[in-house]
Write a protein that holds these residues in place. Sequence first.
Motif, PDB file in Angstrom:
ATOM      1  N   MET A 175     -42.494 -83.271  51.253  1.00 21.36           N
ATOM      2  CA  MET A 175     -43.708 -82.496  51.031  1.00 21.36           C
ATOM      3  C   MET A 175     -44.200 -82.666  49.594  1.00 21.36           C
ATOM      4  O   MET A 175     -45.412 -82.729  49.351  1.00 21.36           O
ATOM      5  CB  MET A 175     -43.460 -81.024  51.349  1.00 21.36           C
ATOM      6  N   LEU A 197     -35.224 -75.858  58.245  1.00 23.60           N
ATOM      7  CA  LEU A 197     -34.741 -74.560  57.783  1.00 23.60           C
ATOM      8  C   LEU A 197     -33.964 -73.832  58.871  1.00 23.60           C
ATOM      9  O   LEU A 197     -32.951 -73.192  58.598  1.00 23.60           O
ATOM     10  CB  LEU A 197     -35.905 -73.694  57.294  1.00 23.60           C
ATOM     11  N   VAL A 199     -36.804 -82.739  53.398  1.00 23.67           N
ATOM     12  CA  VAL A 199     -38.122 -82.277  53.860  1.00 23.67           C
ATOM     13  C   VAL A 199     -38.946 -81.758  52.690  1.00 23.67           C
ATOM     14  O   VAL A 199     -40.138 -82.057  52.573  1.00 23.67           O
ATOM     15  CB  VAL A 199     -37.965 -81.199  54.951  1.00 23.67           C
ATOM     16  N   LYS A 200     -38.326 -80.997  51.800  1.00 22.33           N
ATOM     17  CA  LYS A 200     -39.063 -80.479  50.648  1.00 22.33           C
ATOM     18  C   LYS A 200     -39.491 -81.608  49.707  1.00 22.33           C
ATOM     19  O   LYS A 200     -40.595 -81.576  49.162  1.00 22.33           O
ATOM     20  CB  LYS A 200     -38.230 -79.437  49.887  1.00 22.33           C
ATOM     21  N   ALA A 218     -40.438 -78.885  58.632  1.00 21.09           N
ATOM     22  CA  ALA A 218     -39.793 -77.943  57.716  1.00 21.09           C
ATOM     23  C   ALA A 218     -39.199 -76.763  58.471  1.00 21.09           C
ATOM     24  O   ALA A 218     -38.118 -76.270  58.128  1.00 21.09           O
ATOM     25  CB  ALA A 218     -40.798 -77.452  56.673  1.00 21.09           C
ATOM     26  N   THR A 241     -45.133 -79.048  58.666  1.00 16.85           N
ATOM     27  CA  THR A 241     -44.660 -77.672  58.730  1.00 16.85           C
ATOM     28  C   THR A 241     -43.647 -77.496  59.853  1.00 16.85           C
ATOM     29  O   THR A 241     -42.648 -76.795  59.684  1.00 16.85           O
ATOM     30  CB  THR A 241     -45.852 -76.722  58.909  1.00 16.85           C
ATOM     31  N   TRP A 283     -32.881 -80.295  54.624  1.00 19.60           N
ATOM     32  CA  TRP A 283     -33.861 -79.364  54.054  1.00 19.60           C
ATOM     33  C   TRP A 283     -34.391 -79.876  52.721  1.00 19.60           C
ATOM     34  O   TRP A 283     -35.591 -79.827  52.449  1.00 19.60           O
ATOM     35  CB  TRP A 283     -33.239 -77.985  53.909  1.00 19.60           C
ATOM     36  N   ASN A 341     -46.131 -72.389  54.623  1.00 16.98           N
ATOM     37  CA  ASN A 341     -46.552 -73.751  54.303  1.00 16.98           C
ATOM     38  C   ASN A 341     -48.049 -73.937  54.488  1.00 16.98           C
ATOM     39  O   ASN A 341     -48.706 -74.583  53.675  1.00 16.98           O
ATOM     40  CB  ASN A 341     -45.796 -74.763  55.147  1.00 16.98           C
ATOM     41  N   ILE A 399     -41.725 -69.959  57.727  1.00 15.19           N
ATOM     42  CA  ILE A 399     -42.094 -71.208  57.066  1.00 15.19           C
ATOM     43  C   ILE A 399     -43.464 -71.708  57.507  1.00 15.19           C
ATOM     44  O   ILE A 399     -44.188 -72.309  56.733  1.00 15.19           O
ATOM     45  CB  ILE A 399     -40.999 -72.289  57.280  1.00 15.19           C
TER      46      ILE A 399
END
Length: 117
Positions: free
Chosen positions: A75, A53, A71-72, A49, A46, A68, A18, A14
């Motif tokens: 972003m 993950l 976090v996405k 993330a 990052t 998760w 990222n 990741i």
Amino acid sequence: MMCSCKRATYAYFIIPFNLATYGGLTYTLGIKLFTLPMISYTFAITVLAFYALARVEMFRTVPSYLGWAGVKLFMLVDFFIVCNETWSGEEAQFSGSVLTMTYYLAQLGIATSVFFC
């Protein structure tokens, strides 16, 4: 002797993914954002993330998946904010309510993953 602990293998990918994604998007869109604060903020997101993950891979519970997803979404909100600040056209402007709703959903996902695990 085998270790009984689980390892987060996909989470190791990741960080370069990222950083390459943020770098590629900013370069493609013509955004000159690679300053020290932007690089450090990107690295902090990052790392967030990465741990989200890794938590999904280790526990595979609903709260870890919510973290998760949070976090996405977080972003994605950051990307929308950068687009709003960089582009001056009408078609690039995201409404404040969409940004706020997405931001609150991201925070809810992250907070739920912390509270219920």
